[in-house]
Motif scaffolding. Structure first.
Motif, PDB file in Angstrom:
ATOM      1  N   GLY A 199       0.721  -1.115  -0.111  1.00  0.00           N
ATOM      2  CA  GLY A 199       0.013  -0.074   0.058  1.00  0.00           C
ATOM      3  C   GLY A 199       0.869   1.149  -0.009  1.00  0.00           C
ATOM      4  N   SER A 200       1.953   1.130   0.840  1.00  0.00           N
ATOM      5  CA  SER A 200       2.870   2.333   0.873  1.00  0.00           C
ATOM      6  C   SER A 200       3.645   2.640  -0.474  1.00  0.00           C
ATOM      7  CB  SER A 200       3.492   2.450   2.253  1.00  0.00           C
ATOM      8  OG  SER A 200       4.529   3.183   2.045  1.00  0.00           O
ATOM      9  N   TRP A 201       4.038   1.662  -0.979  1.00  0.00           N
ATOM     10  CA  TRP A 201       4.682   1.398  -2.132  1.00  0.00           C
ATOM     11  C   TRP A 201       3.948   2.301  -3.550  1.00  0.00           C
ATOM     12  CZ3 TRP A 201       9.857   0.236  -3.203  1.00  0.00           C
ATOM     13  CH2 TRP A 201      10.366   0.202  -4.687  1.00  0.00           C
ATOM     14  N   ASN A 202       2.651   1.864  -3.469  1.00  0.00           N
ATOM     15  CA  ASN A 202       1.672   2.173  -4.374  1.00  0.00           C
ATOM     16  C   ASN A 202       0.850   3.663  -4.173  1.00  0.00           C
ATOM     17  OD1 ASN A 202       2.396   0.120  -5.984  1.00  0.00           O
ATOM     18  ND2 ASN A 202       0.628  -1.124  -5.295  1.00  0.00           N
ATOM     19  N   ASN A 203       1.283   4.137  -2.981  1.00  0.00           N
ATOM     20  CA  ASN A 203       0.632   5.245  -2.459  1.00  0.00           C
ATOM     21  C   ASN A 203       0.805   6.440  -3.345  1.00  0.00           C
ATOM     22  OD1 ASN A 203      -1.180   6.987  -1.039  1.00  0.00           O
ATOM     23  ND2 ASN A 203       0.375   7.210   0.415  1.00  0.00           N
ATOM     24  N   PHE A 204      -0.155   7.134  -3.901  1.00  0.00           N
ATOM     25  CA  PHE A 204       0.314   8.151  -4.751  1.00  0.00           C
ATOM     26  C   PHE A 204      -0.073   9.629  -4.215  1.00  0.00           C
ATOM     27  CE2 PHE A 204      -1.654  10.053  -8.886  1.00  0.00           C
ATOM     28  CZ  PHE A 204      -0.571  10.623  -9.302  1.00  0.00           C
ATOM     29  N   PRO A 248       9.464  -4.645  -8.179  1.00  0.00           N
ATOM     30  CA  PRO A 248       9.688  -5.118  -6.899  1.00  0.00           C
ATOM     31  C   PRO A 248       8.414  -5.587  -6.186  1.00  0.00           C
ATOM     32  CG  PRO A 248      10.732  -2.992  -7.654  1.00  0.00           C
ATOM     33  CD  PRO A 248       9.783  -3.325  -8.775  1.00  0.00           C
ATOM     34  N   VAL A 249       7.140  -4.932  -6.240  1.00  0.00           N
ATOM     35  CA  VAL A 249       6.144  -5.427  -5.695  1.00  0.00           C
ATOM     36  C   VAL A 249       5.531  -6.604  -6.228  1.00  0.00           C
ATOM     37  CG1 VAL A 249       5.258  -3.327  -4.736  1.00  0.00           C
ATOM     38  CG2 VAL A 249       4.481  -4.070  -6.966  1.00  0.00           C
ATOM     39  N   LEU A 250       5.652  -6.729  -7.304  1.00  0.00           N
ATOM     40  CA  LEU A 250       5.118  -8.273  -8.069  1.00  0.00           C
ATOM     41  C   LEU A 250       6.070  -9.132  -7.560  1.00  0.00           C
ATOM     42  CD1 LEU A 250       4.254  -7.662 -11.881  1.00  0.00           C
ATOM     43  CD2 LEU A 250       2.774  -7.537  -9.894  1.00  0.00           C
ATOM     44  N   VAL A 251       7.369  -8.864  -7.374  1.00  0.00           N
ATOM     45  CA  VAL A 251       8.473 -10.113  -6.823  1.00  0.00           C
ATOM     46  C   VAL A 251       7.741 -10.183  -5.554  1.00  0.00           C
ATOM     47  CG1 VAL A 251      10.664 -10.540  -6.363  1.00  0.00           C
ATOM     48  CG2 VAL A 251      10.214  -9.761  -8.276  1.00  0.00           C
ATOM     49  N   MET A 252       7.630  -9.530  -4.765  1.00  0.00           N
ATOM     50  CA  MET A 252       7.453  -9.355  -3.344  1.00  0.00           C
ATOM     51  C   MET A 252       5.991  -9.945  -3.236  1.00  0.00           C
ATOM     52  SD  MET A 252       7.780  -6.463  -0.620  1.00  0.00           S
ATOM     53  CE  MET A 252       7.901  -6.494   0.927  1.00  0.00           C
TER      54      MET A 252
ATOM     55  N   VAL B 104      -2.564  -5.345  -6.758  1.00  0.00           N
ATOM     56  CA  VAL B 104      -1.256  -5.000  -6.351  1.00  0.00           C
ATOM     57  C   VAL B 104      -0.474  -4.103  -6.983  1.00  0.00           C
ATOM     58  CG1 VAL B 104      -1.149  -7.022  -4.680  1.00  0.00           C
ATOM     59  CG2 VAL B 104       0.046  -7.148  -6.823  1.00  0.00           C
ATOM     60  N   THR B 105      -0.681  -3.818  -8.174  1.00  0.00           N
ATOM     61  CA  THR B 105       0.174  -2.808  -9.140  1.00  0.00           C
ATOM     62  C   THR B 105      -0.211  -1.359  -8.957  1.00  0.00           C
ATOM     63  OG1 THR B 105       0.052  -4.779 -10.713  1.00  0.00           O
ATOM     64  CG2 THR B 105       0.772  -2.593 -11.263  1.00  0.00           C
ATOM     65  N   SER B 106       0.885  -0.525  -8.772  1.00  0.00           N
ATOM     66  CA  SER B 106       0.645   0.957  -8.788  1.00  0.00           C
ATOM     67  C   SER B 106      -0.315   1.391 -10.012  1.00  0.00           C
ATOM     68  CB  SER B 106       2.022   1.486  -8.968  1.00  0.00           C
ATOM     69  OG  SER B 106       1.916   2.722  -9.347  1.00  0.00           O
ATOM     70  N   ILE B 107      -1.418   2.185  -9.580  1.00  0.00           N
ATOM     71  CA  ILE B 107      -2.165   2.778 -10.668  1.00  0.00           C
ATOM     72  C   ILE B 107      -1.504   3.578 -11.545  1.00  0.00           C
ATOM     73  CG2 ILE B 107      -2.750   4.557  -8.960  1.00  0.00           C
ATOM     74  CD1 ILE B 107      -5.208   3.196 -11.575  1.00  0.00           C
ATOM     75  N   VAL B 108      -0.410   4.300 -11.195  1.00  0.00           N
ATOM     76  CA  VAL B 108       0.332   5.095 -11.911  1.00  0.00           C
ATOM     77  C   VAL B 108       0.889   4.266 -13.221  1.00  0.00           C
ATOM     78  CG1 VAL B 108       2.331   6.892 -12.366  1.00  0.00           C
ATOM     79  CG2 VAL B 108       0.851   6.649 -10.088  1.00  0.00           C
ATOM     80  N   ALA B 109       1.598   3.117 -12.649  1.00  0.00           N
ATOM     81  CA  ALA B 109       2.211   2.366 -13.753  1.00  0.00           C
ATOM     82  C   ALA B 109       1.137   1.579 -14.329  1.00  0.00           C
ATOM     83  CB  ALA B 109       2.874   1.096 -13.077  1.00  0.00           C
TER      84      ALA B 109
END
Lengths: 270, 278
Positions: A199-204, A248-252, B104-109
């Motif tokens: 969540g933090s990694w993707n937080n925008f 990185p998040v996909l691997v994790m 789980v993928t970033s919306i920006v990506a």
């Protein structure tokens, strides 16, 4: 079992529909600008190139953004593991005045749209002088209602006898929490940790308004600004940037996916 | 543990009350340093929000997004869950993880990728449509097609989480239920419709509420894909709120956020009434 083959066919087609954009991204990140603009598009790169990844370092400061994202995500994850487990434990196992009121409050904040708290939080953080700083990026996320709820649900499932036994042995309350109860919640902690990190990694939105100079950008902020700014036409760079954000998040996620799906099943939330 | 409760109150519960107060004042960006020296304006912000033309458009778009998007997401999610639970026994984990990846993928990506997928001349989608002789439109630049494109993207991105919950629900239904149906000679569709679906009611309620709450707040899709355009055809309530924040009209922005909050509460309540166990 003659029906199985077409069920698998639908499943595979679905998988292709989900995965194709990801593959397109990875392959695209190795294409030249000329090839990316070609009509009709190519699937496999004709002249594979590392130039896009080299540009992430030379034209853009992606290592810095990567570092920022990592620092923020790790700090937020550590905070959630410590604080959510403490509050969750207190809500599940300790008797104190106002416990139910506090729990209702936690659940209520789960339902309130982010936009409601967004403006006052911005005013608060700016007035505390924390705009454009790491604490400003980290502090508001150190405790999450979701995490408190998850940990409370898990602690509720542990028997009270363990606490009583600890008290009989003369262990301090903090000792009971830290040495007896907390180790038993390892599966819940794993779930909370991975979900918080993702969540933090993707937080925008929050980093977008708080990180005002380039050296504080997180990866999604940087990628969003590059994709709308003067590099908007540099498709190869954007593809490579997207790969750096996503991989990185996909691997994790692939490494810990068991915990993620279990956490959703426990709380019903993502 | 009290300090941590305080931390929680400061950053979560505090702002909720703070924003409620702000929504009745004329607070603007220049009042940032002196948030307590602003004037109360009663319900002015709410009146302004509700009569604002852009906000009206945003409300319409949000309703469109929710009314089409939520059922579509749930149907796809339920379909995928049934497929995995009943059909795909081998490699089930692979499929489950695969379908969940976009969540789980970033919306920006995702936005960067999808802008390519939807690009008019050399995009993935129009290329595939070209194979069957369809000349696809310029999806994101079209007033008609921009919103359906965002809905498709949202379904693609979100169905995975509802699928996981449906899977858990399906696995909680004992085999004996279906066996009883088989003995009575019910077809597989009849068994699904009259035996499985009613038992899934609590799960459907749950996923429709969580998906509904999420979709009512939809913000990131238009923000990164279309900026609300073309001609405000994809602006959402959350985006209109954010725009007012960007213009420095903090009071107006918080009142819009509270209007959204009330709508979410009402919609959630209605869903509970409609889907409650009979």
């Amino acid at each position: 079992m003659r029906r199985t083959w077409w069920i698998y066919l639908i499943g595979v087609l679905g998988l292709v529909a989900v995965a194709a954009p990801f593959l397109w991204m990875v392959l695209g990140s190795f294409k030249t600008q000329g090839e990316l603009l070609r009509v009709p598009p190519t699937w496999w790169p004709n002249e594979p190139t590392n130039q896009n990844y080299a540009d992430l370092f030379s034209k853009a400061n992606f290592p810095r953004y990567f570092l920022n994202s990592t620092v923020v995500a790790l700090a937020v994850t550590a905070g959630n593991l410590i604080f959510c487990s403490m509050i969750g434990y207190a809500l599940a196992k300790l008797n104190f005045k106002g416990r139910n009121a506090l729990f209702v409050l936690v659940m209520a904040t789960l339902m309130i749209p982010g936009m409601v708290t967004f403006v006052p939080l911005f005013v608060l953080v700016t007035n505390a002088g924390l705009a454009n700083s790491y604490p400003g990026l980290i502090l508001p996320f150190l405790v999450s209602p979701f995490g408190v709820f998850l940990m409370r649900q898990f602690f509720l499932g542990l028997p009270d006898d363990l606490i009583d036994a600890g008290r009989v042995d003369g262990t301090s309350e903090l000792g009971i929490f830290a040495r007896i109860m907390l180790p038993l919640t390892r599966p819940a902690l794993a779930t909370l940790g991975i979900l918080t990190f993702l969540g933090s990694w993707n937080n925008f939105l929050w980093p977008l308004v708080i990180a005002q100079t380039e050296d504080k950008y997180t990866l999604p902020v940087a990628l969003a600004l590059y994709s709308t700014g003067q590099n908007a036409q540099n498709y190869g760079l954007l593809m490579a940037g997207a790969v750096v954000v996503v991989v990185p998040v996909l691997v994790m996620f692939l490494a810990f996916q068991r915990h993620v799906t279990k956490g959703i099943a426990i709380t019903g939330l993502k | 543990m009290l300090p941590f409760v305080a931390l929680f109150l400061a950053f979560t519960a505090g702002p909720v009350l703070g924003s409620f107060g702000m929504s009745f004042t004329d607070i603007k960006q220049r009042d940032l340093r002196t948030p307590f020296s602003v004037n109360g304006v009663g319900f002015d912000n709410y009146v302004k929000a509700l009569t604002d033309e852009t906000f009206g458009k945003a409300a319409f778009n949000t309703a469109y997004f929710v009314i089409v998007g939520v059922p579509l997401t749930l149907v796809v999610a339920l379909g995928a869950a049934v497929l995995l639970d009943r059909g795909v026994k081998r490699f089930q984990a692979l499929f489950k993880v695969g379908y969940y990846l976009p969540v789980v993928t970033s919306i920006v990506a995702i936005a960067v990728i999808w802008r390519f997928v939807l690009s008019p001349d050399n995009g993935l989608l129009n290329t595939v449509l070209g194979w069957v002789g369809i000349d696809g439109p310029n999806w994101l630049a079209s007033k008609t097609w921009a919103m359906p494109s965002l809905i498709a993207m949202a379904v693609w991105r979100n169905f995975g989480s509802a699928m996981i919950i449906f899977l858990a629900g399906l696995q909680g239904i004992p085999e004996s239920v279906e066996e009883a149906g088989q003995i009575d000679g019910a077809s597989s569709w009849q068994r699904f419709r009259h035996l499985i679906l009613p038992l899934l009611r609590p799960t459907i309620l749950f996923t429709s509420v969580t998906t509904g709450i999420g979709y009512l707040q939809f913000f990131e899709e238009p923000f990164v894909m279309t900026q609300g355009g073309p001609l405000d055809s994809t602006i959402s309530v959350s985006m209109a709120t954010y725009d007012q924040f960007g213009f420095g009209n903090y009071g107006l922005a918080t009142s819009m956020a509270y209007i959204l909050f009330v709508v979410i509460a009402v919609v959630t309540f209605i869903q509970f009434r409609l889907l409650r166990e009979k």
